[in-house]
Every structure is written in structure tokens, then in C-alpha cells.
Design a protein around this motif. Sequence first.
Motif, mmCIF file in Angstrom:
data_model
loop_
_atom_site.group_PDB
_atom_site.id
_atom_site.type_symbol
_atom_site.label_atom_id
_atom_site.label_comp_id
_atom_site.label_asym_id
_atom_site.label_seq_id
_atom_site.Cartn_x
_atom_site.Cartn_y
_atom_site.Cartn_z
ATOM 1 N N GLY A 118 0.836 -1.192 0.000
ATOM 2 C CA GLY A 118 0.000 0.000 0.000
ATOM 3 C C GLY A 118 0.867 1.237 0.000
ATOM 4 N N SER A 119 0.308 2.354 -0.417
ATOM 5 C CA SER A 119 1.074 3.591 -0.523
ATOM 6 C C SER A 119 0.340 4.728 0.177
ATOM 7 C CB SER A 119 1.302 3.950 -1.998
ATOM 8 O OG SER A 119 2.089 5.115 -2.114
ATOM 9 N N ILE A 120 1.084 5.497 0.981
ATOM 10 C CA ILE A 120 0.547 6.674 1.651
ATOM 11 C C ILE A 120 0.854 7.886 0.784
ATOM 12 C CG2 ILE A 120 0.610 8.105 3.722
ATOM 13 C CD1 ILE A 120 1.567 5.671 5.286
ATOM 14 N N ALA A 121 -0.169 8.514 0.247
ATOM 15 C CA ALA A 121 -0.010 9.685 -0.615
ATOM 16 C C ALA A 121 -0.282 10.964 0.169
ATOM 17 C CB ALA A 121 -0.968 9.604 -1.798
ATOM 18 N N LEU A 122 0.189 12.079 -0.344
ATOM 19 C CA LEU A 122 -0.092 13.356 0.293
ATOM 20 C C LEU A 122 -1.559 13.735 0.179
ATOM 21 C CD1 LEU A 122 2.950 15.537 -0.848
ATOM 22 C CD2 LEU A 122 2.529 14.630 1.450
ATOM 23 N N SER A 123 -2.123 13.587 -1.024
ATOM 24 C CA SER A 123 -3.456 14.104 -1.292
ATOM 25 C C SER A 123 -4.095 13.336 -2.441
ATOM 26 C CB SER A 123 -3.373 15.588 -1.675
ATOM 27 O OG SER A 123 -2.749 15.725 -2.948
ATOM 28 N N PRO A 124 -5.401 13.515 -2.667
ATOM 29 C CA PRO A 124 -6.022 12.902 -3.842
ATOM 30 C C PRO A 124 -5.359 13.319 -5.152
ATOM 31 C CG PRO A 124 -7.714 13.596 -2.298
ATOM 32 C CD PRO A 124 -6.409 14.137 -1.781
ATOM 33 N N LEU A 143 -0.930 -3.913 -5.921
ATOM 34 C CA LEU A 143 -1.261 -2.735 -5.117
ATOM 35 C C LEU A 143 -2.545 -2.978 -4.333
ATOM 36 C CD1 LEU A 143 -0.805 0.305 -4.401
ATOM 37 C CD2 LEU A 143 -2.230 0.841 -6.402
ATOM 38 N N ALA A 144 -2.447 -2.942 -3.003
ATOM 39 C CA ALA A 144 -3.645 -3.076 -2.168
ATOM 40 C C ALA A 144 -4.488 -1.809 -2.239
ATOM 41 C CB ALA A 144 -3.246 -3.365 -0.724
ATOM 42 N N ASN A 145 -3.839 -0.650 -2.117
ATOM 43 C CA ASN A 145 -4.565 0.623 -2.186
ATOM 44 C C ASN A 145 -3.562 1.763 -2.037
ATOM 45 O OD1 ASN A 145 -6.711 2.349 -2.449
ATOM 46 N ND2 ASN A 145 -7.759 1.736 -0.570
ATOM 47 N N ILE A 146 -4.001 2.951 -2.440
ATOM 48 C CA ILE A 146 -3.301 4.200 -2.147
ATOM 49 C C ILE A 146 -4.273 5.063 -1.354
ATOM 50 C CG2 ILE A 146 -1.997 6.148 -3.061
ATOM 51 C CD1 ILE A 146 -1.836 4.732 -5.733
ATOM 52 N N ARG A 147 -3.831 5.556 -0.215
ATOM 53 C CA ARG A 147 -4.694 6.399 0.617
ATOM 54 C C ARG A 147 -4.008 7.731 0.909
ATOM 55 N NH1 ARG A 147 -9.128 4.261 3.266
ATOM 56 N NH2 ARG A 147 -9.506 2.016 2.949
ATOM 57 N N ILE A 165 -0.429 9.702 9.919
ATOM 58 C CA ILE A 165 0.280 8.738 9.070
ATOM 59 C C ILE A 165 0.038 7.320 9.570
ATOM 60 C CG2 ILE A 165 2.564 7.985 8.318
ATOM 61 C CD1 ILE A 165 3.414 10.931 8.305
ATOM 62 N N VAL A 166 0.048 7.131 10.897
ATOM 63 C CA VAL A 166 -0.253 5.812 11.462
ATOM 64 C C VAL A 166 -1.676 5.398 11.103
ATOM 65 C CG1 VAL A 166 -0.558 4.505 13.600
ATOM 66 C CG2 VAL A 166 1.395 6.046 13.353
ATOM 67 N N GLU A 167 -2.620 6.326 11.207
ATOM 68 C CA GLU A 167 -4.020 6.031 10.889
ATOM 69 C C GLU A 167 -4.171 5.546 9.448
ATOM 70 O OE1 GLU A 167 -8.328 8.416 10.704
ATOM 71 O OE2 GLU A 167 -6.490 9.485 11.228
ATOM 72 N N VAL A 168 -3.519 6.231 8.508
ATOM 73 C CA VAL A 168 -3.601 5.833 7.104
ATOM 74 C C VAL A 168 -2.882 4.499 6.895
ATOM 75 C CG1 VAL A 168 -2.963 6.469 4.747
ATOM 76 C CG2 VAL A 168 -3.874 8.201 6.299
ATOM 77 N N GLY A 169 -1.758 4.301 7.569
ATOM 78 C CA GLY A 169 -1.050 3.027 7.469
ATOM 79 C C GLY A 169 -1.884 1.869 7.957
ATOM 80 N N GLU A 170 -2.599 2.052 9.049
ATOM 81 C CA GLU A 170 -3.475 0.995 9.565
ATOM 82 C C GLU A 170 -4.593 0.686 8.571
ATOM 83 O OE1 GLU A 170 -3.047 -0.927 11.964
ATOM 84 O OE2 GLU A 170 -1.880 0.053 13.545
ATOM 85 N N GLY A 183 4.770 7.799 0.448
ATOM 86 C CA GLY A 183 4.635 8.372 -0.881
ATOM 87 C C GLY A 183 5.104 9.800 -1.019
ATOM 88 N N CYS A 184 6.149 10.174 -0.264
ATOM 89 C CA CYS A 184 6.743 11.503 -0.387
ATOM 90 C C CYS A 184 8.066 11.478 0.355
ATOM 91 C CB CYS A 184 5.832 12.577 0.196
ATOM 92 S SG CYS A 184 6.554 14.243 0.200
#
Length: 221
Positions: A118-124, A143-147, A165-170, A183-184
Motif C-alpha cells: 500500500g502507498s501513503i499519498a499526500l493528497s487525492p 497494489l492493495a490501495n493508495i490512501r 500517518i499511522v491512521e492511514v497506514g493501519e 509516498g513523499c
Amino acid sequence: MTRGSPKGPIVVVNPNSNEDVTQGMREALAGFALPGGPAIECVTLTEGPFGVETQEDSDSVVMPLARMAKERTDASGFVIACYSDPGLEVCRSVASCPVFGIQESAVLTAMSRADLFGSIALSPKSILRHRPYMRRMGVLGRLANIRPLNMSVAQSHAPESFPRIVEVGEALKADGAGAILLGCAGMAGHRVALEAALGVPVIDPVQAATGMALAQALVAG
């Protein structure tokens, strides 16, 4: 094309003009300096935007990056430290050393650590750049998802962003991700603590790309 000396530095370029992000990269890469190996040189593209957050921002740094890649004939490796890898192909066409993009390198590293990532992005808006790139790489099946965090580059770098960041990672773990990409480049300072909090591999893309550049420089020597 003549390749640069394997003893030349690995040049890691922050395409935005936020020096705090560059300093965070230096700290994340401090352990990559090996006795007798190439130096790791982190530099800021001063003419870049304060944060590369839109397609316009990404496009604006392509030619300045290409000029720098062409001029650094002393380098043994060149890393574009922006997650959408702006100018990767043109830099490869003009550089005298191998060129690595942090998104490409991070995705390849994540797939070596887990079936799904999965990938943590800054924004949509960031996702609108990242997902098509992964489609072109042919890796969407992994790819599971990008959030998104819904933050700027500067905000994601700050310590107070860590709970989000932890919340999005979970959430990405719940989507099935067995490895998480930051993702940055601005998130580099969170990697160790985030991996401890999530209990799965967390990939800092700057470390992933610099590790590949370092390996290439060492085998070339």
C-alpha cells in the motif's frame, strides 16, 4: 555513453525548494556512507516549488533536473527524490551515470517484501499521478490501495503529522497491504517509528532508490 566513476558521489536531488526536506533526507541516508564507498550528496533544487504536489509542480522541475543530471558528470549515481519521478526518462537519456526514481525503486522494493503493498499519498491529487505511473509499471495487481493524508509536503514532514500517518497506514493494512510505501520524500523521518507502530515493512523511497544506486556503484567498481 561513458558511465561516471564508481567512486564519485551519489547525488540525491530534492526537486522542491524546502531545505527541511533535504535535511530529512540527509538524516535518513546517514547510514549509507560506507568506508571506501561513494559519498551520499543530498542537494536541493532551489528553483523548484516549495512542494511538488500537483502535475504542474511535477512538470516544472523536469528540465532543471535534466540539466543537473547532465552537468554532474562526476556522479556515480543520480536519484530523483520526488515520488512521482519527474523527468526520470529524460535524465536517464542525458546523464553519464545510472538514474533512479524513488517511486519506481520503492515499488520494486515493496514487492520484494510482501505480496501486496500500500502507498501513503499526500493528497487525492497525488494519487492522480501515482496510480497511472504504477499502471505503466504493470504492478497494479500487487497494489492493495493508495490512501491520502490530505496534507502538504511540509505538513507531512512535521512530527505532529505522525498520528495521521499511522491512521492511514493501519487502513492500508486493513486493505491487505503487507508493506507500506511512504509516498513523499518529506515523510522520511517517520519510517522507523511507523514500522514499529504498524508491525509491517515500511519503505522510505529515498532509501530504496539510494540503496539501488549504491549497489550499482559498488558492483561497477
